[in-house]
Design an enzyme around this catalytic site. Structure first.
Site, PDB file in Angstrom:
ATOM      1  N   HIS A 128     -29.853 -44.548  -1.944  1.00  0.00           N
ATOM      2  CA  HIS A 128     -30.151 -43.205  -1.775  1.00  0.00           C
ATOM      3  C   HIS A 128     -28.918 -42.474  -2.051  1.00  0.00           C
ATOM      4  CE1 HIS A 128     -31.465 -40.683   1.616  1.00  0.00           C
ATOM      5  NE2 HIS A 128     -30.427 -40.294   1.676  1.00  0.00           N
ATOM      6  N   ASP A 188     -36.682 -38.585  12.459  1.00  0.00           N
ATOM      7  CA  ASP A 188     -35.832 -38.037  11.588  1.00  0.00           C
ATOM      8  C   ASP A 188     -36.739 -36.743  10.855  1.00  0.00           C
ATOM      9  OD1 ASP A 188     -33.618 -37.766   9.624  1.00  0.00           O
ATOM     10  OD2 ASP A 188     -35.309 -38.274   8.028  1.00  0.00           O
ATOM     11  N   ARG A 224     -32.850 -29.155  12.120  1.00  0.00           N
ATOM     12  CA  ARG A 224     -31.433 -29.064  11.570  1.00  0.00           C
ATOM     13  C   ARG A 224     -31.319 -27.983  10.384  1.00  0.00           C
ATOM     14  NH1 ARG A 224     -29.876 -34.656   9.634  1.00  0.00           N
ATOM     15  NH2 ARG A 224     -27.904 -33.548   9.102  1.00  0.00           N
ATOM     16  N   SER A 275     -29.548 -39.823  10.162  1.00  0.00           N
ATOM     17  CA  SER A 275     -30.628 -39.485   9.396  1.00  0.00           C
ATOM     18  C   SER A 275     -30.917 -40.354   8.061  1.00  0.00           C
ATOM     19  CB  SER A 275     -30.605 -37.783   8.684  1.00  0.00           C
ATOM     20  OG  SER A 275     -31.595 -37.780   7.746  1.00  0.00           O
ATOM     21  N   LYS A 278     -33.474 -44.054   8.314  1.00  0.00           N
ATOM     22  CA  LYS A 278     -34.661 -44.146   7.437  1.00  0.00           C
ATOM     23  C   LYS A 278     -34.618 -45.319   6.708  1.00  0.00           C
ATOM     24  CE  LYS A 278     -33.850 -40.250   5.506  1.00  0.00           C
ATOM     25  NZ  LYS A 278     -33.832 -38.678   5.393  1.00  0.00           N
TER      26      LYS A 278
END
Ligand code: URA
Length: 433
Positions: A83, A162, A169, A184, A188
């Site tokens: 990620h 999320d 947000r 967040s 995930k």
């Protein structure tokens, strides 16, 4: 249990939530009992007053459990996810996923769309004719099992908290909060059920974290919370003070990714993918150490196996795999302009966010979620930090649908390039592992 209003008061007044309270906030928001305006108020209170170590773990756990989890138990081997916290020209997944999969580590990845100045992997993949980013979770697991790789859109029933929280947000100026970013990202990954996660935390002018100290704090928190929730997390801090590689956009980035898988990519992108990939092979149990991992990856590129895996992946998701040989099958916007250096000197650096905004102005990005994007628009830089230029040298080629977009994109790009009178040392690719 306290009412939603009383729970907002707790954070407004700087108090500490219990695990049950955070579960209630997340579940009440997902079910609709807590309204958007109440969540917005809580998010701002959390942004300003922070969440402590326990609260961050509890929030993350509640978010991960807010929907379905992906069952990858039918896929043999250690599933490794990667990620990035988001950057400009960051096409790493397009290279890294097939590269790592070609060495025998299954890659199961859920990705996002671009928003603001940062691009998204899904938009880039969708610039390949026919490519589908939506698969249900069973088809996703099957493709990972059969082809060794799948990259899809986050499905609506996985981590719905999320999705809803991020949308708020984004429009309430509460994105750059470390506990909220950790919640967040880690939720995930936990819901996506990867066994191990490699985090590429971007630092610099094109990233959410502008300073190394902030990025280091975010990386440490991501690893801490991920491990408290039972996953193996490793983080690297990599540079986002200039775009990664040379291409910024969608199809232009796919072209650059294909070139990289063929061994002809820009040096920084290639090195980032080899370095991250080596760590993923170690996490996946495929290599003893990073030296061996690097060698496996380099061999895969040299033998054509990496590009072959890319082709199999694109075809499995309905895309035209011939793009691997013939990149004229990818869209390219019709109007082009070369931007040249106004004076001679050395490229001191870029305002990477400014380059991202130039790409948006050309049509490659979106300001609001529902905005369409132009897959063929973008920027190809001809220079990187440290390069010497003479007045009139081309520094970038821009692609867009019309002259008006080119005009704005060019103005933004010119404002994002710094030229110095003295030689400049380019920034390091990695800040820390
Ligand atoms: N990326 C995410 O997935 N979430 C954030 O909050 C920030 C970056």
């Amino acid at each position: 249990m306290k009412s939603v209003e009383e729970l907002i008061e707790v954070k407004r007044d700087g108090g500490k939530h219990t695990e049950q309270e955070l579960e209630h906030i997340v579940n009440a928001f997902v079910s609709g009992e807590m309204a958007d305006y109440q969540m917005s108020a809580w998010l701002m209170a959390a942004f300003i007053n922070g969440l402590d170590d326990d609260e961050t773990v509890w929030l993350t756990k509640a978010m991960a459990e807010s929907g379905r989890t992906v069952d990858l138990s039918s896929v043999p081997g250690t599933k490794v996810d990667k990620h990035s916290t988001g950057g400009v020209g960051d096409k790493t997944t397009l290279v890294l996923a097939p590269l790592v999969a070609s060495c025998g580590v299954p890659v199961a990845k859920m990705s996002g769309r671009g928003l603001g100045h940062t691009g998204g992997t899904l938009d880039k993949l969708e610039s390949i004719p026919g490519f589908r980013v939506t698969l249900d979770t069973d088809a996703f697991a099957k493709q990972v099992r059969d082809v060794g790789i799948a990259v899809i859109a986050q499905s609506a029933d996985v981590d719905p908290a999320d999705k809803k929280m991020y949308a708020l947000r984004d429009v309430t100026a509460t994105v750059p909060s470390i506990p909220l970013i950790v919640g967040s990202i880690v939720s995930k990954k936990v819901a996506g059920c990867a066994d191990a996660v490699l985090l590429d935390v971007k630092v610099g002018s094109g990233a959410f974290m502008k300073t190394e100290a902030e990025a280091r704090r975010l990386a440490a928190e991501l690893v801490r919370v991920g491990e408290r929730l039972g996953r193996r997390f490793v983080a690297v801090l990599s540079d986002m003070d200039q775009p990664l590689g040379c291409a910024v956009g969608n199809a232009v980035e796919v072209r650059e990714a294909i070139a990289t898988l063929r061994g002809d990519g820009p040096e920084d992108l290639t090195e980032l993918c080899i370095a991250l990939g080596a760590k993923m092979l170690v996490l996946g149990g495929r290599a003893e150490d990073e030296r061996e991992g690097r060698q496996l990856l380099l061999d895969s590129i040299a033998s054509g196996r990496a590009l072959e895996t890319f082709r199999a992946w694109i075809a499995a998701q309905g895309g035209d795999a011939r793009v691997a040989e013939d990149d004229s099958l990818l869209p390219l916007a019709p109007a082009t302009r070369e931007v040249t250096a106004a004076r001679g000197g050395w490229i001191a650096g870029f305002d990477a966010e400014g380059v991202g905004r130039a790409a948006m102005a050309l049509g490659a990005g979106r300001a609001r979620k529902e905005d369409p994007i132009d897959p063929g628009a973008g920027i190809v830089l001809a220079v990187k930090a440290g390069d010497e230029v003479a007045a009139g040298d081309v520094i970038a080629t821009l692609y867009a649908q019309d002259e008006a977009r080119l005009e704005e994109g060019a103005a933004r790009l010119v404002a994002s390039v710094r030229i110095a009178d003295e030689p400049v040392t380019p920034p390091p690719l990695f800040h820390e592992v």
